[in-house]
Design an enzyme around this catalytic site. Structure first.
Site, PDB file in Angstrom:
ATOM      1  N   ASN A   1      89.320  29.160  37.200  1.00 43.36           N
ATOM      2  CA  ASN A   1      88.880  28.285  38.137  1.00 43.36           C
ATOM      3  C   ASN A   1      87.929  27.524  37.021  1.00 43.36           C
ATOM      4  O   ASN A   1      86.944  26.784  37.732  1.00 43.36           O
ATOM      5  CB  ASN A   1      88.310  28.512  39.323  1.00 43.36           C
ATOM      6  CG  ASN A   1      87.177  29.899  39.092  1.00 43.36           C
ATOM      7  OD1 ASN A   1      86.652  29.975  37.789  1.00 43.36           O
ATOM      8  ND2 ASN A   1      86.881  30.457  40.219  1.00 43.36           N
TER       9      ASN A   1
ATOM     10  N   ARG B   1      75.826  31.411  40.653  1.00 42.32           N
ATOM     11  CA  ARG B   1      75.550  32.335  41.814  1.00 42.32           C
ATOM     12  C   ARG B   1      74.076  31.948  42.361  1.00 42.32           C
ATOM     13  O   ARG B   1      73.329  31.822  41.500  1.00 42.32           O
ATOM     14  CB  ARG B   1      75.602  33.714  41.389  1.00 42.32           C
ATOM     15  CG  ARG B   1      76.967  34.434  41.030  1.00 42.32           C
ATOM     16  CD  ARG B   1      77.867  34.272  42.202  1.00 42.32           C
ATOM     17  NE  ARG B   1      78.828  34.954  41.935  1.00 42.32           N
ATOM     18  CZ  ARG B   1      80.210  34.079  41.561  1.00 42.32           C
ATOM     19  NH1 ARG B   1      80.035  32.980  41.401  1.00 42.32           N
ATOM     20  NH2 ARG B   1      81.297  34.875  41.514  1.00 42.32           N
TER      21      ARG B   1
ATOM     22  N   GLN C   1      76.481  34.946  51.259  1.00 36.89           N
ATOM     23  CA  GLN C   1      77.678  34.335  51.781  1.00 36.89           C
ATOM     24  C   GLN C   1      78.652  35.014  52.523  1.00 36.89           C
ATOM     25  O   GLN C   1      78.768  36.320  52.491  1.00 36.89           O
ATOM     26  CB  GLN C   1      78.444  33.825  50.587  1.00 36.89           C
ATOM     27  CG  GLN C   1      77.717  32.775  49.507  1.00 36.89           C
ATOM     28  CD  GLN C   1      78.685  32.466  48.424  1.00 36.89           C
ATOM     29  OE1 GLN C   1      78.084  31.783  47.506  1.00 36.89           O
ATOM     30  NE2 GLN C   1      79.887  32.819  48.373  1.00 36.89           N
TER      31      GLN C   1
ATOM     32  N   HIS D   1      80.626  27.402  49.185  1.00 31.20           N
ATOM     33  CA  HIS D   1      81.325  27.843  47.935  1.00 31.20           C
ATOM     34  C   HIS D   1      82.748  27.549  47.986  1.00 31.20           C
ATOM     35  O   HIS D   1      83.727  28.337  48.267  1.00 31.20           O
ATOM     36  CB  HIS D   1      81.021  29.283  47.928  1.00 31.20           C
ATOM     37  CG  HIS D   1      81.234  29.723  46.510  1.00 31.20           C
ATOM     38  ND1 HIS D   1      81.049  31.061  46.032  1.00 31.20           N
ATOM     39  CD2 HIS D   1      81.548  29.201  45.319  1.00 31.20           C
ATOM     40  CE1 HIS D   1      81.129  31.160  44.912  1.00 31.20           C
ATOM     41  NE2 HIS D   1      81.747  30.178  44.436  1.00 31.20           N
TER      42      HIS D   1
END
Length: 400
Positions: free
Chosen positions: A158, A297, A326, A350
């Site tokens: 990604n 992060r 999260q 996210h």
């Protein structure tokens, strides 16, 4: 450099692509087999995020509990038990119930199962943790080393997706886009209220903390904007030709680095050396009114210090998609924090690294890692965080 923080903790991966890396071309340097005691019928546990109606309508949402990375038929045809859940919190969760005898755990940075030392101690059969995506900070890596649990991720799956999101977030902040859109939704129209805090990216100094796979791609994508200068802070200098290609200058002291930047973007991994790296002390050294983007992060940035810096105007804006916990609690201060003009918040869930294109890549990569494990084949070195002999990467600190 911050006191007590070594710059050696910042680099995330290598600049060169997998195809160009000599480690990947030399069969003598491939990782050893991961599954020395393979037997049919193992338990594989996956913790993914709930996709709901969207996942039912869109089968390419592979990272969801509904679509299960597209690997259930394959695994079950081999006689394995495949448990998929989004229930990960607390002792009674599906995750904690099944981790005790699972051999393989698959989880994702977008809805991470936090594999703490306590979890590892109870996971008596766990041999392999796979991150469907990039970033394995949800695993206690030191505990995994001690228990000889392998930790792999789909490296590079990604990097483009996240780099594009970084550039988008920079533009959202610098151009004051979010308040402008909110004004239109309210039915208002007052151009001056927006334009008084809107700027061009051209002529600004932009810097990245970390210039690995994602950070370098961010620099590449910023070149056409004709910025005043592109900077990077990293424990390792870029190859000379790579730095020249993007016109980037390395700054070795972190406080000096942020003091020169109009825009700072965070592109390094989270571990003990970077947790809380962007704190109240460092924020004092930012240019007043700078913009900060974090898609790495959430816990790399001190939650309350960032909110206070935005409220005071020390930061003009903060954007990203990563949170210290999260899913983020409903009352998380980053959901609603604003600058003195009522804008500057570019936070989203996210999702930067889980576009449909990225999901196809990390689902395929997860299957490849599993195939190698099940068939006693070597793993691709760039995917290995923890191998049988311990750390196999410097991404989480200069350990190798």
């Amino acid at each position: 450099m911050l006191a007590g923080i070594s710059s050696s903790y910042l680099r995330r991966g290598v600049l060169s692509s997998a195809a160009r890396s000599p480690r990947l071309l030399s069969s003598t340097r491939l990782a050893p087999s991961y599954n020395k005691n393979y037997a049919a019928g193992m338990k594989i546990l996956a913790v993914l995020y709930k996709g709901g109606e969207a996942a039912q309508q869109e089968p390419r949402l592979l990272g969801t509990v509904e679509n299960q990375l597209g690997i259930r038929p394959w695994l079950e045809s081999l006689g394995h038990e495949f448990i998929v859940t989004d229930d990960k919190e607390g002792y009674e969760s599906v995750f904690q119930k099944h981790i005790v005898d699972a051999e393989v755990l698959i989880t994702t940075p977008f809805h991470p199962a936090y594999v703490t030392r306590e979890i590892i101690d109870k996971a008596k059969n766990l041999k392999l943790c796979i991150t469907a995506g990039v970033g394995s900070d949800h695993v206690d890596l030191n505990a995994a080393v001690e228990k000889k649990i392998q930790v792999l991720e789909v490296s590079g799956s990604n990097v483009v997706s996240v780099a594009e999101h970084v550039v988008m977030s920079i533009l959202l902040l610098v151009r004051n886009f979010v308040p402008a859109h909110e004004m239109i939704e309210r039915g208002d129209w007052q151009v001056s209220e927006i334009a008084r805090n809107a700027y061009d990216l051209e002529g600004k100094v932009v810097g990245t903390i970390g210039a690995g796979r994602i950070g370098y791609r961010v620099l590449q994508r910023l070149v056409p904007f004709n910025t005043k200068e592109l900077l990077y802070y990293d424990y390792a200098a870029l190859p000379e030709d790579a730095a020249k290609a993007v016109g980037a200058r390395r700054v070795e002291d972190l406080k000096d680095f942020v003091s020169q930047c109009d825009v700072v973007t965070v592109n390094c991994p989270l571990h003990e050396g970077t947790r809380g790296l962007v704190n109240a002390d460092l924020l004092k050294h930012f240019k007043k009114g700078a913009w900060l983007v974090n898609t790495a992060r959430g816990a790399i940035c001190d939650k309350d210090a960032v909110a206070e810096a935005l409220k005071s105007g020390q930061l003009s804006g903060y954007a990203g998609d990563v949170w210290n916990v999260q899913p983020a609690p409903r009352d998380h201060i980053w959901r609603t924090m604003k600058n003195p003009l009522g804008g500057g918040n570019g936070m989203v869930p996210h999702y930067s690294g889980t576009t449909l294109d990225a999901q196809a890549r990390y689902a395929a990569g997860t299957k490849s890692i599993l195939e190698n494990y099940l068939n006693n084949k070597p793993q691709e070195p760039q995917n290995i965080i923890i191998g049988l002999s311990g750390y196999e990467t410097k991404a989480y600190g200069q350990r190798k």
